[in-house]
Scaffold this motif. Structure first.
Motif, mmCIF file in Angstrom:
data_model
loop_
_atom_site.group_PDB
_atom_site.id
_atom_site.type_symbol
_atom_site.label_atom_id
_atom_site.label_comp_id
_atom_site.label_asym_id
_atom_site.label_seq_id
_atom_site.Cartn_x
_atom_site.Cartn_y
_atom_site.Cartn_z
ATOM 1 N N PHE A 1 -1.313 16.207 10.616
ATOM 2 C CA PHE A 1 -0.033 16.692 11.107
ATOM 3 C C PHE A 1 -0.108 16.813 12.628
ATOM 4 C CE2 PHE A 1 -0.178 18.545 6.780
ATOM 5 C CZ PHE A 1 1.024 18.064 6.281
ATOM 6 N N ILE A 2 0.821 16.186 13.316
ATOM 7 C CA ILE A 2 0.944 16.324 14.761
ATOM 8 C C ILE A 2 2.142 17.236 15.015
ATOM 9 C CG2 ILE A 2 1.160 15.118 16.967
ATOM 10 C CD1 ILE A 2 -1.302 14.300 15.329
ATOM 11 N N THR A 3 1.877 18.439 15.530
ATOM 12 C CA THR A 3 2.952 19.423 15.676
ATOM 13 C C THR A 3 2.509 20.573 16.570
ATOM 14 O OG1 THR A 3 4.514 20.822 14.438
ATOM 15 C CG2 THR A 3 2.217 20.791 13.677
ATOM 16 N N ASN A 4 3.479 21.349 17.053
ATOM 17 C CA ASN A 4 3.156 22.633 17.673
ATOM 18 C C ASN A 4 3.847 23.782 16.956
ATOM 19 O OD1 ASN A 4 5.797 22.417 18.549
ATOM 20 N ND2 ASN A 4 5.240 21.832 20.639
ATOM 21 N N GLN B 1 -3.604 8.749 -3.913
ATOM 22 C CA GLN B 1 -4.577 7.785 -3.401
ATOM 23 C C GLN B 1 -5.002 8.071 -1.959
ATOM 24 O OE1 GLN B 1 -3.019 3.796 -2.913
ATOM 25 N NE2 GLN B 1 -4.924 2.895 -3.665
ATOM 26 N N LEU B 2 -4.160 8.768 -1.191
ATOM 27 C CA LEU B 2 -4.444 8.990 0.223
ATOM 28 C C LEU B 2 -5.419 10.159 0.383
ATOM 29 C CD1 LEU B 2 -0.874 8.487 1.712
ATOM 30 C CD2 LEU B 2 -2.751 6.835 1.536
ATOM 31 N N PRO B 3 -6.544 9.964 1.082
ATOM 32 C CA PRO B 3 -7.590 10.988 1.143
ATOM 33 C C PRO B 3 -7.315 12.121 2.125
ATOM 34 C CG PRO B 3 -8.271 9.052 2.368
ATOM 35 C CD PRO B 3 -6.962 8.698 1.724
ATOM 36 N N THR C 1 -1.421 8.835 8.547
ATOM 37 C CA THR C 1 -2.429 8.548 7.527
ATOM 38 C C THR C 1 -2.512 7.055 7.289
ATOM 39 O OG1 THR C 1 -3.120 8.974 5.239
ATOM 40 C CG2 THR C 1 -0.769 8.860 5.641
ATOM 41 N N ASN C 2 -3.721 6.527 7.182
ATOM 42 C CA ASN C 2 -3.931 5.117 6.840
ATOM 43 C C ASN C 2 -3.096 4.159 7.687
ATOM 44 O OD1 ASN C 2 -5.782 5.683 4.859
ATOM 45 N ND2 ASN C 2 -4.745 4.523 3.267
ATOM 46 N N PRO D 1 0.843 -1.198 0.000
ATOM 47 C CA PRO D 1 0.000 0.000 0.000
ATOM 48 C C PRO D 1 0.878 1.247 0.000
ATOM 49 C CG PRO D 1 -0.690 -1.556 1.698
ATOM 50 C CD PRO D 1 0.631 -2.040 1.186
ATOM 51 N N LEU D 2 0.385 2.299 -0.620
ATOM 52 C CA LEU D 2 1.147 3.550 -0.653
ATOM 53 C C LEU D 2 1.041 4.295 0.677
ATOM 54 C CD1 LEU D 2 0.334 4.780 -4.259
ATOM 55 C CD2 LEU D 2 2.604 4.183 -3.371
ATOM 56 N N TYR D 3 2.038 5.122 0.938
ATOM 57 C CA TYR D 3 2.150 5.861 2.193
ATOM 58 C C TYR D 3 2.985 7.119 1.910
ATOM 59 C CZ TYR D 3 6.609 3.363 1.948
ATOM 60 O OH TYR D 3 7.826 2.858 1.522
ATOM 61 N N PRO D 4 3.143 8.042 2.871
ATOM 62 C CA PRO D 4 3.982 9.227 2.627
ATOM 63 C C PRO D 4 5.420 8.817 2.313
ATOM 64 C CG PRO D 4 2.583 9.567 4.546
ATOM 65 C CD PRO D 4 2.442 8.119 4.173
#
Length: 325
Positions: free
Chosen positions: A312-315, A306-308, A288-289, A6-9
Motif C-alpha cells: 500500500f502506498i499511502t499517507n 494467488q498473490l503473495p 503487486t506483481n 494473470p490475476l491482479y487486484p
C-alpha cells in the motif's frame, strides 16, 4: 483450452439496491452513482441474479462466477474452493438506513440448506456513520419463549420485547443466524456476510414499500429460525496503527481493521483465502506483481489468493480487511 490473464487486484461494479428505507449517504459520503432511496451497495456478490462484474484491468466485464469457474483455487484459495466450489462464499455491502429496516431473522446453514438449498447467513456490521439517537435492534430485552414472542407479535407489541442498542462510529457487531435484528434509522454501515439472500421479515413498521404495497411477513418461517437465547453481539477490540487489528471473527470469515499512516507491505502468504479490502477513509495505491491499482473511500477490492503480498502506498487510509481462515 482457455488462455487466461494473470490475476491482479480486482474491482467490481457496485450493484445498487433501491429500498423503501434507503437514503442518499451512499452518494454523498461514498460517491456512489446512486439516486435517492438507494439502501444498499453490493460491493462483491455471487448471489444469483446479482453477480458482480469486474471493472478494471484485462478481466473487465467478466463476472465473479466466470472468474471462479476459470481460476478456481487461484482466486479463492484451495481450502475455500474445496468447501464451496463455484459458489463465492461471502457478500460485501455498504448499507444506508434513512429509516428503520424491517425486524428480521436469518436461517443457519442447516435450515437454509433444508429450505432453500443455500448457505445460512452469519453477518457482521461495522458502523461507519450515525445520526443522533441512532440505534440497532439486536435480540430480546429479557427472557422470552416462543409463546410470549407470538403473543407480542399478535398484539402488535413486538417492539416492546426487543433489545435496542445505541451505537457510535467504529462499533462492530457479529450477528449469528437466529438473532432477531434491525438496523435503525440514521446508520451507515459496512456488512460482511455469508452469500445468502434469505431473510425472514418479522415486522415492517406497518409501512408500504416503494410501490405502495405492504411487504410480505414471514411469521411461520421465522419461528423455526429464531434463537430465543440471549448472546452478546457487540465486539470489543483495540486497534493499532499500521498493523492489522482483529475486530471480529466467525467460523466463516475474519475481519481486521487496518489503519495506515504510511506505506505498508502486507504479507498474505499465511492467509489461505482471497482477501478483500473495503476502504472506509482516505486513498491508497496498491502494488503487486507489476500491477498498480488505486482504491479510495467507498471502494472495495479483492486480492486473489494467488498473490503473495501487496504494498500500500499511502499517507492516510483505513480499511476493513476480510478473509477466510
Amino acid at each position: 483450452m482457455i488462455t487466461v490473464s494473470p490475476l491482479y487486484p480486482l474491482k467490481f461494479e457496485p450493484i445498487l439496491k433501491e429500498k423503501v428505507w434507503g437514503g442518499n449517504k451512499l452518494k454523498e459520503i461514498f460517491n456512489k452513482d446512486a439516486d435517492e432511496y438507494i439502501g444498499e451497495s453490493w460491493e462483491i456478490s455471487g448471489v444469483e441474479e446479482s453477480v458482480s462484474q469486474v471493472v478494471n484491468g484485462s478481466l473487465k466485464g467478466k463476472s465473479l462466477n466466470w472468474l471462479l469457474e476459470v481460476y478456481k483455487e487461484k482466486l479463492v484459495g484451495a481450502k475455500v474452493y474445496k468447501n464451496y466450489q463455484n459458489t463465492f462464499p461471502l457478500l460485501f455491502k455498504f448499507i444506508d438506513a434513512r429509516e428503520d429496516l424491517s425486524v428480521q431473522v436469518h436461517p443457519d446453514d442447516i435450515l437454509a440448506k433444508e429450505r432453500h438449498d443455500s448457505l445460512g447467513k452469519t453477518e457482521m456490521w461495522y458502523i461507519l456513520d450515525v445520526e443522533k439517537d441512532s440505534r440497532l435492534i439486536i435480540g430480546f430485552n429479557g427472557k422470552i419463549n416462543e409463546e410470549k414472542y407470538l403473543k407480542a407479535l399478535s398484539e402488535k407489541k413486538i417492539t416492546e420485547v426487543l433489545k435496542t442498542e445505541s451505537v457510535k462510529k467504529g462499533d462492530a457487531f457479529i450477528l449469528k443466524p437466529g438473532t432477531v435484528h434491525a438496523i435503525g434509522a440514521g446508520i451507515l454501515l459496512a456488512e460482511i456476510q455469508q452469500t445468502s439472500d434469505n431473510t425472514y421479515r418479522i415486522y415492517d413498521w406497518d409501512r408500504p414499500d416503494i410501490n405502495g404495497e405492504m411487504r410480505e411477513l414471514h411469521t411461520e418461517l421465522a419461528i423455526g429460525a429464531i434463537d430465543f437465547s440471549s448472546e452478546e453481539s457487540k465486539q470489543n477490540y483495540i486497534t493499532k496503527k499500521n498493523t492489522p487489528s482483529q475486530i471480529g471473527v466467525t467460523e466463516f470469515f475474519t475481519v481486521n481493521k487496518l489503519d495506515l499512516s504510511k506505506n505498508y507491505l502486507r504479507d498474505l502468504r499465511s492467509i489461505p483465502s482471497f482477501t478483500v479490502y473495503m476502504c472506509l477513509e482516505g486513498e491508497a495505491t496498491i502494488k503487486t506483481n507489476g500491477y498498480t491499482e488505486t482504491i479510495s473511500k467507498g471502494e472495495t477490492v479483492l486480492i486473489p489468493a494467488q498473490l503473495p503480498e501487496i504494498k500500500f502506498i499511502t499517507n492516510s487510509v483505513s480499511f476493513l480487511e476480510v478473509y477466510i481462515a
